[in-house]
Write a protein that holds these residues in place. Structure first.
Motif, PDB file in Angstrom:
ATOM      1  N   PHE A 181       0.830  -1.202   0.000  1.00 41.29           N
ATOM      2  CA  PHE A 181       0.000   0.000   0.000  1.00 41.29           C
ATOM      3  C   PHE A 181       0.867   1.256   0.000  1.00 41.29           C
ATOM      4  CE2 PHE A 181      -3.291  -2.827   2.028  1.00 41.29           C
ATOM      5  CZ  PHE A 181      -4.170  -2.782   0.956  1.00 41.29           C
ATOM      6  N   VAL A 182       1.984   1.186   0.680  1.00 43.61           N
ATOM      7  CA  VAL A 182       2.923   2.310   0.715  1.00 43.61           C
ATOM      8  C   VAL A 182       4.262   1.826   0.191  1.00 43.61           C
ATOM      9  CG1 VAL A 182       1.780   3.459   2.634  1.00 43.61           C
ATOM     10  CG2 VAL A 182       3.548   1.766   3.103  1.00 43.61           C
ATOM     11  N   PRO A 183       5.052   2.673  -0.429  1.00 43.55           N
ATOM     12  CA  PRO A 183       6.342   2.253  -0.976  1.00 43.55           C
ATOM     13  C   PRO A 183       7.236   1.661   0.108  1.00 43.55           C
ATOM     14  CG  PRO A 183       5.755   4.453  -1.738  1.00 43.55           C
ATOM     15  CD  PRO A 183       4.770   4.097  -0.676  1.00 43.55           C
ATOM     16  N   GLN A 184       8.026   0.676  -0.287  1.00 40.65           N
ATOM     17  CA  GLN A 184       8.952   0.048   0.647  1.00 40.65           C
ATOM     18  C   GLN A 184      10.121   0.980   0.919  1.00 40.65           C
ATOM     19  OE1 GLN A 184       8.752  -2.768   2.423  1.00 40.65           O
ATOM     20  NE2 GLN A 184       6.665  -3.016   1.658  1.00 40.65           N
ATOM     21  N   GLU A 185      10.098   1.604   2.090  1.00 42.25           N
ATOM     22  CA  GLU A 185      11.155   2.514   2.502  1.00 42.25           C
ATOM     23  C   GLU A 185      11.659   2.093   3.875  1.00 42.25           C
ATOM     24  OE1 GLU A 185       9.486   6.393   2.460  1.00 42.25           O
ATOM     25  OE2 GLU A 185       9.487   6.574   0.265  1.00 42.25           O
ATOM     26  N   PRO A 186      12.785   2.632   4.317  1.00 41.85           N
ATOM     27  CA  PRO A 186      13.239   2.337   5.687  1.00 41.85           C
ATOM     28  C   PRO A 186      12.120   2.618   6.701  1.00 41.85           C
ATOM     29  CG  PRO A 186      14.943   3.489   4.489  1.00 41.85           C
ATOM     30  CD  PRO A 186      13.734   3.505   3.603  1.00 41.85           C
ATOM     31  N   GLN A 187      12.001   1.750   7.694  1.00 39.08           N
ATOM     32  CA  GLN A 187      10.915   1.873   8.659  1.00 39.08           C
ATOM     33  C   GLN A 187      11.475   2.206  10.032  1.00 39.08           C
ATOM     34  OE1 GLN A 187       7.434  -0.538   8.171  1.00 39.08           O
ATOM     35  NE2 GLN A 187       8.447  -1.818   6.663  1.00 39.08           N
ATOM     36  N   TYR A 188      10.636   2.923  10.792  1.00 41.49           N
ATOM     37  CA  TYR A 188      11.061   3.419  12.087  1.00 41.49           C
ATOM     38  C   TYR A 188      10.040   3.030  13.154  1.00 41.49           C
ATOM     39  CZ  TYR A 188      13.959   6.271   9.017  1.00 41.49           C
ATOM     40  OH  TYR A 188      14.838   6.677   8.053  1.00 41.49           O
ATOM     41  N   VAL A 189      10.561   2.582  14.295  1.00 41.06           N
ATOM     42  CA  VAL A 189       9.714   2.164  15.404  1.00 41.06           C
ATOM     43  C   VAL A 189      10.273   2.760  16.691  1.00 41.06           C
ATOM     44  CG1 VAL A 189       8.800   0.216  16.728  1.00 41.06           C
ATOM     45  CG2 VAL A 189       9.107   0.003  14.253  1.00 41.06           C
ATOM     46  N   ARG A 213      16.347  -8.173  11.286  1.00 42.93           N
ATOM     47  CA  ARG A 213      16.193  -7.204  10.202  1.00 42.93           C
ATOM     48  C   ARG A 213      15.135  -7.702   9.220  1.00 42.93           C
ATOM     49  NH1 ARG A 213      19.252  -3.092   8.738  1.00 42.93           N
ATOM     50  NH2 ARG A 213      20.886  -3.763  10.176  1.00 42.93           N
ATOM     51  N   PRO A 214      14.207  -6.850   8.813  1.00 39.37           N
ATOM     52  CA  PRO A 214      13.190  -7.276   7.846  1.00 39.37           C
ATOM     53  C   PRO A 214      13.835  -7.630   6.520  1.00 39.37           C
ATOM     54  CG  PRO A 214      13.127  -4.904   8.157  1.00 39.37           C
ATOM     55  CD  PRO A 214      14.054  -5.442   9.194  1.00 39.37           C
ATOM     56  N   PRO A 215      13.199  -8.481   5.745  1.00 35.48           N
ATOM     57  CA  PRO A 215      13.838  -8.973   4.525  1.00 35.48           C
ATOM     58  C   PRO A 215      13.995  -7.945   3.418  1.00 35.48           C
ATOM     59  CG  PRO A 215      11.565  -9.744   4.682  1.00 35.48           C
ATOM     60  CD  PRO A 215      11.887  -9.075   5.990  1.00 35.48           C
ATOM     61  N   ARG A 216      13.101  -6.959   3.335  1.00 34.70           N
ATOM     62  CA  ARG A 216      13.120  -6.058   2.187  1.00 34.70           C
ATOM     63  C   ARG A 216      13.516  -4.631   2.512  1.00 34.70           C
ATOM     64  NH1 ARG A 216       7.311  -6.935  -0.431  1.00 34.70           N
ATOM     65  NH2 ARG A 216       6.773  -6.947   1.781  1.00 34.70           N
ATOM     66  N   THR A 217      13.350  -4.221   3.739  1.00 35.87           N
ATOM     67  CA  THR A 217      13.633  -2.832   4.080  1.00 35.87           C
ATOM     68  C   THR A 217      14.455  -2.751   5.356  1.00 35.87           C
ATOM     69  OG1 THR A 217      11.603  -2.619   5.390  1.00 35.87           O
ATOM     70  CG2 THR A 217      11.462  -2.060   3.057  1.00 35.87           C
ATOM     71  N   ALA A 218      15.112  -1.618   5.534  1.00 38.68           N
ATOM     72  CA  ALA A 218      15.883  -1.376   6.748  1.00 38.68           C
ATOM     73  C   ALA A 218      14.930  -0.991   7.872  1.00 38.68           C
ATOM     74  CB  ALA A 218      16.905  -0.275   6.507  1.00 38.68           C
ATOM     75  N   LEU A 219      15.288  -1.373   9.083  1.00 43.54           N
ATOM     76  CA  LEU A 219      14.467  -1.076  10.248  1.00 43.54           C
ATOM     77  C   LEU A 219      15.324  -0.390  11.291  1.00 43.54           C
ATOM     78  CD1 LEU A 219      11.914  -1.386  12.041  1.00 43.54           C
ATOM     79  CD2 LEU A 219      12.802  -3.630  12.719  1.00 43.54           C
ATOM     80  N   THR A 220      14.839   0.737  11.799  1.00 38.76           N
ATOM     81  CA  THR A 220      15.497   1.451  12.881  1.00 38.76           C
ATOM     82  C   THR A 220      14.565   1.487  14.081  1.00 38.76           C
ATOM     83  OG1 THR A 220      16.725   2.853  11.338  1.00 38.76           O
ATOM     84  CG2 THR A 220      16.541   3.615  13.604  1.00 38.76           C
ATOM     85  N   VAL A 221      15.057   1.015  15.220  1.00 40.01           N
ATOM     86  CA  VAL A 221      14.267   0.983  16.453  1.00 40.01           C
ATOM     87  C   VAL A 221      14.899   1.930  17.456  1.00 40.01           C
ATOM     88  CG1 VAL A 221      13.379  -0.448  18.326  1.00 40.01           C
ATOM     89  CG2 VAL A 221      13.597  -1.419  16.029  1.00 40.01           C
ATOM     90  N   GLY A 222      14.081   2.835  18.009  1.00 40.12           N
ATOM     91  CA  GLY A 222      14.540   3.756  19.037  1.00 40.12           C
ATOM     92  C   GLY A 222      13.867   3.432  20.360  1.00 40.12           C
ATOM     93  N   PHE A 223      14.467   3.903  21.456  1.00 38.18           N
ATOM     94  CA  PHE A 223      13.959   3.592  22.789  1.00 38.18           C
ATOM     95  C   PHE A 223      13.838   4.878  23.602  1.00 38.18           C
ATOM     96  CE2 PHE A 223      16.429   0.065  21.158  1.00 38.18           C
ATOM     97  CZ  PHE A 223      15.536  -1.007  21.271  1.00 38.18           C
ATOM     98  N   GLY A 224      12.623   5.179  24.031  1.00 37.83           N
ATOM     99  CA  GLY A 224      12.402   6.335  24.881  1.00 37.83           C
ATOM    100  C   GLY A 224      12.593   7.659  24.158  1.00 37.83           C
ATOM    101  N   GLU A 225      12.656   8.731  24.939  1.00 37.05           N
ATOM    102  CA  GLU A 225      12.766  10.072  24.374  1.00 37.05           C
ATOM    103  C   GLU A 225      14.048  10.249  23.572  1.00 37.05           C
ATOM    104  OE1 GLU A 225      10.612  12.553  24.262  1.00 37.05           O
ATOM    105  OE2 GLU A 225       9.137  11.235  25.197  1.00 37.05           O
ATOM    106  N   ALA A 226      15.138   9.705  24.083  1.00 38.71           N
ATOM    107  CA  ALA A 226      16.401   9.811  23.347  1.00 38.71           C
ATOM    108  C   ALA A 226      16.296   9.076  22.018  1.00 38.71           C
ATOM    109  CB  ALA A 226      17.550   9.248  24.179  1.00 38.71           C
TER     110      ALA A 226
END
Length: 271
Positions: free
Chosen positions: A158-166, A178-191
């Motif tokens: 539905f949306v283009p495959q781009e790097p994803q953020y959580v 790591r997801p098979p098709r896109t890069a994934l960045t995971v952050g923790f808390g306010e920082a």
């Protein structure tokens, strides 16, 4: 400061007698019984919810839409609470009992890994079902699903495959495949939120139209074999929210079965 010195001295000094040594306070029998009563209540609510639930099998010939759980009005009989009330009761019970329970542990990490995987289109949770019955993979979360493109004759996102953020709450030693098709960045808390923004806008330097969308776990409570997780999907441009609702969100109820966090219900969604 004086209180700190007194506390330090008391911790360093050996006990005068064996009776003076501090020992863990015994767990009260009434507290154990209260906990078991709450667990039996939760299990009873789960059974009633599953009895009221119905599966809707979508068109499985195209793009893996998954299976949807519904609660038709016909499943409610006179004098008994409806499914929405049952879900609300279980949600309140899990939150009340588990609000102070830690989630930064292996079970909590497994729960959040499943949520991250679902939100980013990596994996989908299986539906919770009565013991012995077959389960099914849930529908896609948010906009992570696919549609059939008649022009290209294939399934497309539905949306283009781009790097994803959580964005997750503060955790220690949390790992995510790591997801098979896109890069994934995971952050923790306010920082972590600042890190997500910095990384995204560094990758889109000079592009004032770049829009950052991320899945934000805004609430999570785990108690016994149950969990409540709420996810919001903010949409930001140059660090400013484009809309209050963002790209929507949802609250999920999970149930642990043989080490697997299964989806009991999508309690609510918003846009």
């Amino acid at each position: 400061m004086l209180g700190a010195f007194v506390l330090a001295a008391s911790l360093m000094a050996p006990p005068k007698t064996l009776s003076d040594a501090r020992v863990p306070a015994p767990v009260r029998a009434d507290a154990v019984e209260d906990s078991l009563t709450s667990l039996r209540r939760a299990d009873s609510l789960r059974t009633a919810i599953l009895d009221a639930a119905r599966f809707v099998h979508l068109d499985t010939t195209q793009c893996n839409p998954g299976v949807l759980r519904t609660f038709p009005d016909s499943a409610r009989s006179a004098g008994t609470p409806g499914a929405l009330e049952l879900l609300a009761r279980l949600e309140r019970l899990v939150i009340a009992e588990g609000v102070e329970e830690p989630i930064d542990n292996p079970l909590g990490h497994a729960l959040l890994r499943g949520v991250v995987g679902w939100e980013t289109g990596m994996v989908r949770p299986n539906w919770d079902v009565p013991s012995g019955e077959p389960t099914f993979a849930a529908v896609a979360a948010g906009m992570s699903g696919e549609f059939w493109n008649p022009d290209t004759k294939r399934c497309e996102s539905f949306v283009p495959q781009e790097p994803q953020y959580v964005l997750l709450p503060p955790l220690t030693q949390f790992t995510m495949p790591r997801p098979p098709r896109t890069a994934l960045t995971v952050g923790f808390g306010e920082a972590g939120l600042s890190d997500l923004r910095d990384k995204f806008f560094a990758e889109h330097r000079g592009d004032s139209t770049a829009v950052l969308t991320y899945a934000h776990v805004i609430a999570n409570v785990m108690w016994r074999d149950y969990a409540v997780v709420a996810v919001n999907r903010p949409v930001e441009q140059m660090g400013t929210l484009l809309s209050r609702g963002g790209a929507g969100g949802a609250t999920y109820l999970f149930h642990l079965v043989n080490g697997e966090w299964r989806l009991l219900a999508i309690v609510r969604t918003w846009t």
